[in-house]
Design a protein around this motif. Structure first.
Motif, short mmCIF file in Angstrom:
data_model
loop_
_atom_site.label_atom_id
_atom_site.label_comp_id
_atom_site.label_asym_id
_atom_site.label_seq_id
_atom_site.Cartn_x
_atom_site.Cartn_y
_atom_site.Cartn_z
N THR A 283 0.87 -1.32 -0.31
CA THR A 283 0.21 0.01 -0.04
C THR A 283 0.65 1.26 -0.19
O THR A 283 -0.07 2.52 -0.10
N VAL A 284 2.11 1.39 -0.46
CA VAL A 284 2.65 2.39 -0.02
C VAL A 284 3.46 2.69 -1.47
O VAL A 284 2.95 2.17 -2.32
N GLU A 285 3.12 4.19 -1.75
CA GLU A 285 3.35 4.15 -3.36
C GLU A 285 4.19 5.94 -2.89
O GLU A 285 4.39 6.65 -1.89
N TRP A 344 2.84 9.16 -8.20
CA TRP A 344 2.15 8.28 -7.58
C TRP A 344 2.66 6.98 -7.91
O TRP A 344 1.40 6.48 -8.88
N THR A 345 3.40 6.00 -7.63
CA THR A 345 3.31 5.41 -7.79
C THR A 345 3.58 3.66 -6.83
O THR A 345 3.94 3.96 -5.58
N ASP A 346 2.99 2.43 -7.06
CA ASP A 346 3.52 1.46 -6.19
C ASP A 346 4.79 1.26 -6.93
O ASP A 346 4.99 0.50 -8.38
N PRO A 347 5.77 1.43 -5.77
CA PRO A 347 7.27 0.74 -6.29
C PRO A 347 7.61 -0.53 -6.90
O PRO A 347 8.35 -1.06 -7.61
N PRO A 352 13.08 -3.96 -10.46
CA PRO A 352 14.18 -3.80 -8.72
C PRO A 352 14.94 -3.55 -8.06
O PRO A 352 15.23 -3.10 -7.09
N ALA A 353 16.05 -2.86 -9.25
CA ALA A 353 16.54 -1.79 -8.66
C ALA A 353 16.65 -1.15 -8.79
O ALA A 353 16.92 0.05 -8.04
N PHE A 354 15.86 -0.26 -9.61
CA PHE A 354 14.89 1.63 -9.50
C PHE A 354 14.31 1.64 -8.25
O PHE A 354 14.60 2.07 -7.24
N ARG A 355 13.66 -0.08 -7.86
CA ARG A 355 12.57 0.21 -6.46
C ARG A 355 13.21 0.16 -5.58
O ARG A 355 13.41 1.32 -4.55
N ASP A 356 14.18 -0.40 -5.64
CA ASP A 356 15.39 -0.73 -4.04
C ASP A 356 15.99 0.50 -3.81
O ASP A 356 16.30 1.24 -2.55
N VAL A 379 18.26 8.97 -8.92
CA VAL A 379 17.17 9.25 -8.53
C VAL A 379 16.59 10.04 -7.80
O VAL A 379 17.54 10.09 -6.66
N GLN A 380 15.66 10.81 -7.73
CA GLN A 380 15.17 12.03 -6.33
C GLN A 380 13.56 11.23 -5.60
O GLN A 380 13.36 10.97 -6.57
N LEU A 381 13.51 11.26 -4.86
CA LEU A 381 12.39 10.73 -3.57
C LEU A 381 11.96 12.09 -3.48
O LEU A 381 12.55 13.00 -3.10
N LEU A 382 10.26 13.11 -4.10
CA LEU A 382 9.69 13.15 -3.75
C LEU A 382 9.05 13.04 -2.90
O LEU A 382 8.11 14.59 -2.44
N GLY A 383 8.64 12.42 -2.30
CA GLY A 383 6.82 11.79 -1.25
C GLY A 383 6.76 10.69 -1.34
O GLY A 383 7.56 8.98 -2.02
N LYS A 384 6.37 10.27 -0.16
CA LYS A 384 6.33 8.89 -0.06
C LYS A 384 4.94 9.10 1.33
O LYS A 384 4.40 9.89 2.21
N ARG A 385 3.83 7.61 1.14
CA ARG A 385 2.57 7.60 1.54
C ARG A 385 1.82 6.58 1.12
O ARG A 385 2.30 5.51 0.55
N ILE A 386 1.27 6.43 2.72
CA ILE A 386 0.53 5.01 2.70
C ILE A 386 -1.14 5.36 1.94
O ILE A 386 -1.49 6.03 2.05
N ALA A 387 -1.25 4.75 0.32
CA ALA A 387 -2.73 4.94 -0.24
C ALA A 387 -3.23 3.41 0.42
O ALA A 387 -2.79 2.22 0.53
#
Length: 430
Positions: A283-285, A344-347, A352-356, A379-387
């Protein structure tokens, strides 16, 4: 692929007193000709020895050496055809890409690349040979994806129909561990060919029902792609299986033997080895942005990586703008015009390498360059949320199920087609 060495024998001169004797020593021999390539006997022996070693460790009985040789030959012929296709496509797996995959494998096993190497060598295998086998495996999988994915079309109506079915089933969390045996048919088999194949399939089912080991029978009898793995297809949901299998397993219990099921390829026999509940969907996006540089004839692996290292240095120093760099340099057409941004995307949908790399970052943190099958990224993480589980997530899952099913079916069909077009000559044992 170019012909492997066609030298089958070498002559060595031996001096014995005043007599010179020439002795013929066999180094290797060609077992099959596949277009302009070959399958060598040593390659067949390697596979057979590995299967025997694995069976010994698992206390598993095996069929005759002739049956093992046939299965190994089939695998190597198909592999050779795919590698020849890779050559025509100009597809190559670089050392950096290979190392990235091996490091990911080691990480998934809870160790390092050094640990993986130690494990391989302790089992008696050569690490460099293992690396090259992995390179070949990665290459053939990319060839399959490139050629099969273009044959797959999923309509909106198919997705809607599957969503309706999933809702009606209620219990959509089941996965099946499937064993598979294919009694194959000639492409243009006669009525007698079909009858003979059906009789063989029924004999196989009889042996299985009498307690014969499934893996051993699969290795000896199956014409399926996973024959040398004992016919093990692994875990899959009912909507990810080929349609023929999906309809057959409904309502069945673990341990049941099903078949023979007729398709254009022949007669299928499947065993439901286990049934389990599907894992809960993540459920993490995340929202992110990235820059992709693809190595090429002009841009080397080192150049691609160093370019991104320069970008990271400038971005961290505040002398560059991420969106501007992405628009100018990124080779991901789907995100470059948007400044490299992904919504917003389910990682877990990323490789796998991009996700990790993404999940290892804190908000606004920038990664160092890393390699995936697509090229070099930052890659830069702009945000994380529980969906919550949204309708979009359900729809994506349904689409992936349909894709998995069609990919299995089209993959088999495409490989059959390229094989029919190939010149294949099996050379008799001397």
């Amino acid at each position: 692929m170019k012909l492997k060495t066609l030298l089958l024998t070498a002559m060595f001169s031996l001096s014995m007193s005043n007599l010179s004797v020439a002795k013929e020593v066999q180094i290797d021999k060609v077992a099959a000709i596949v277009n302009d390539g070959v399958v060598l006997q040593s390659e067949i022996d390697t596979i057979i020895n590995r299967v025997k070693s694995r069976a010994k460790d698992d206390s598993q009985s095996l069929p005759s050496d002739d049956a093992l040789r046939l299965q190994a030959m089939e695998r190597l012929i198909n592999q050779e055809l795919l590698m020849q296709m890779a050559g025509r496509m100009g597809l190559q797996i670089s050392d950096a890409q290979l190392d990235q995959t091996l490091m990911q494998m080691a990480k998934e096993q809870g160790g390092t690349l050094a640990d993986l190497r130690k494990t391989i060598e302790s089992s008696g295998d050569n690490y460099q040979a293992y690396r090259e086998e992995m390179r070949t495996e990665m290459t053939t999988q990319q060839v399959l994806r490139s050629n099969v994915e273009r044959r797959i079309y999923i309509s909106l109506q198919e997705i809607e129909n599957l969503l309706t079915i999933l809702d009606q089933q209620g219990q959509t969390n089941e996965e099946y561990d499937i064993g598979h045996i294919l009694i194959d048919l000639p492409v243009e088999g006669s009525t007698q060919d079909i009858e003979d194949a059906k009789i063989r399939a029924e004999k196989v089912i009889k042996l299985l029902n009498e307690g014969s080991e499934f893996k051993r029978i699969a290795i000896a009898s199956s014409g399926g792609q996973k024959a040398l793995e004992g016919g093990q297809l692994g875990w899959m949901g009912i909507n990810e299986m080929p349609t023929l299998f999906a309809e057959a397993v409904k309502g069945k219990k673990a341990g049941e033997i099903i078949g023979p099921l007729r398709s254009g390829a022949g007669f299928h026999i499947i065993k439901i080895q286990e049934i389990r509940g599907r894992q809960v969907v993540e459920t993490v996006e995340v929202r992110s942005r990235h820059i992709l540089i693809k190595p090429s004839i002009i841009v080397s692996e080192e150049k691609a990586k160093s370019m991104l290292e320069g970008f990271v240095k400038d971005l961290n120093a505040g002398t560059a703008d991420f969106a501007a760099l992405a628009k100018e340099h990124s080779e991901d057409p789907g995100s470059a015009l948007k400044g490299g941004e992904y919504d917003w995307t389910d990682p877990t949908t990323y490789v796998p390498a991009f996700r990790d790399a993404l999940l290892s970052l804190e908000k606004d943190e920038l990664s160092q360059p890393f390699r995936t099958n697509y090229g070099w990224h930052i890659v830069q993480l702009l945000g994380k949320r529980i969906a919550d589980k949204t309708e979009i997530a359900k729809r994506n899952r349904a689409q992936q199920m349909l894709f998995n099913r069609k990919f299995k079916e089209e993959s088999f069909a495409w490989q059959q087609e390229i094989r029919e077009q190939a010149h294949i000559e099996i050379l008799a044992d001397e």
